[in-house]
Design an enzyme around this catalytic site. Structure first.
Site, PDB file in Angstrom:
ATOM      1  N   CYS A  45       0.836  -1.209   0.000  1.00 50.19           N
ATOM      2  CA  CYS A  45       0.000   0.000   0.000  1.00 50.19           C
ATOM      3  C   CYS A  45       0.870   1.259   0.000  1.00 50.19           C
ATOM      4  O   CYS A  45       0.546   2.258  -0.646  1.00 50.19           O
ATOM      5  CB  CYS A  45      -0.907   0.035   1.222  1.00 50.19           C
ATOM      6  SG  CYS A  45      -2.042  -1.349   1.323  1.00 50.19           S
ATOM      7  N   ARG A 122      -7.774  -4.149  -2.847  1.00 47.32           N
ATOM      8  CA  ARG A 122      -7.297  -3.032  -3.684  1.00 47.32           C
ATOM      9  C   ARG A 122      -8.286  -2.855  -4.828  1.00 47.32           C
ATOM     10  O   ARG A 122      -8.196  -3.558  -5.848  1.00 47.32           O
ATOM     11  CB  ARG A 122      -5.915  -3.342  -4.257  1.00 47.32           C
ATOM     12  CG  ARG A 122      -4.888  -3.617  -3.207  1.00 47.32           C
ATOM     13  CD  ARG A 122      -3.505  -3.898  -3.783  1.00 47.32           C
ATOM     14  NE  ARG A 122      -2.696  -4.544  -2.760  1.00 47.32           N
ATOM     15  CZ  ARG A 122      -2.170  -3.909  -1.716  1.00 47.32           C
ATOM     16  NH1 ARG A 122      -2.329  -2.613  -1.579  1.00 47.32           N
ATOM     17  NH2 ARG A 122      -1.478  -4.569  -0.809  1.00 47.32           N
TER      18      ARG A 122
HETATM   19  C1  BEZ Z   1       0.570  -4.603   1.917  1.00 46.98           C
HETATM   20  O1  BEZ Z   1       1.726  -4.948   1.796  1.00 46.98           O
HETATM   21  O2  BEZ Z   1       0.182  -3.499   1.498  1.00 46.98           O
HETATM   22  C2  BEZ Z   1      -0.411  -5.522   2.571  1.00 46.98           C
HETATM   23  C3  BEZ Z   1      -0.132  -6.856   2.587  1.00 46.98           C
HETATM   24  C4  BEZ Z   1      -1.022  -7.718   3.192  1.00 46.98           C
HETATM   25  C5  BEZ Z   1      -2.187  -7.244   3.777  1.00 46.98           C
HETATM   26  C6  BEZ Z   1      -2.465  -5.893   3.728  1.00 46.98           C
HETATM   27  C7  BEZ Z   1      -1.582  -5.034   3.111  1.00 46.98           C
END
Ligand code: BEZ
Length: 211
Positions: A45, A122
């Site tokens: 993110c 996402r």
């Molecule tokens: C991330 O790396 O953005 C992420 C990975 C797993 C769950 C939520 C966010």
């Protein structure tokens, strides 16, 4: 159940954000790209937000307002946005919704329990200047989005609207577009007629042209 369906009004919302209370209808007359992320202070993110922050001006050039969203609170969003600016050198200038009660997430189908029972996936929603939902893309938690593709979808939608055309696979601005197929058999033209109109004629149902 998600109320978000293509070519229907995008679900209205009123939500707390890093810019105070915002409503979707505040942005009528502008395009909106509403996108959710699973959680603040997570690695994928963070790279995505760096990308959105870096390219905000390119969205603005197209009349697009970016709006982020996750189920984290406003204070978390503000602290994370400051961290993103420190890491990437780009300020997050667009609002980020704090959807703690998941009201917006549920209306748009952003929480998909097979992927995460608590967090939004996402998702990207393309909403036009009349408030109509025009495209949606969903990604899982472990695949970061491509900002160039999101800009490309905006360009494709706006080009299609402005010119009454469609865009082919892998289209990018400046490339040939697709002429809509004839509405009925009476409207089918000969290869010669199509060529006189400047079309690149492949089949009666596949004609391309340059804008
Ligand atoms: C991330 O790396 O953005 C992420 C990975 C797993 C769950 C939520 C966010």
């Amino acid at each position: 159940m998600s109320l978000a369906r293509l070519n229907e009004p995008a679900p209205e919302f009123e939500a707390a954000s890093t810019h105070g209370k915002i409503k979707l209808s505040d942005y009528k007359g502008k395009w909106v790209v509403l996108f959710s992320h699973p959680a603040d202070f997570t690695p994928v993110c963070t790279t995505e937000f760096g990308g959105f922050a870096e390219r905000t001006a390119e969205f603005e050039k197209r009349g697009v307002q970016l709006i982020g969203l996750s189920v984290d609170g406003v204070q978390s969003h503000i602290a994370w946005a400051q961290d993103i600016e420190q890491i990437f050198g780009h300020k997050v200038t667009f609002p980020i919704i704090a959807d703690l009660d998941r009201e917006v997430s549920n209306a748009y189908g952003m929480v998909q329990p097979g992927e995460s029972s608590t967090n939004a996936v996402r998702a990207v929603f393309f909403i036009d200047d009349k408030g109509t939902l025009r495209a949606m893309i969903y990604y899982p938690l472990n695949v970061g989005r491509n900002m160039a593709e999101i800009l490309r979808v905006v360009d494709a939608l706006q080009t299609a609207d402005a010119n009454g055309v469609a865009t082919p696979a892998n289209w990018e601005p400046g490339k040939p577009v697709v002429v809509p197929p004839p509405a009925n058999s009476n409207a089918v033209e000969t290869q010669e007629e199509a060529k006189q109109k400047g079309y690149d004629y492949k089949r009666w149902y596949l004609r391309m042209k340059n804008l």
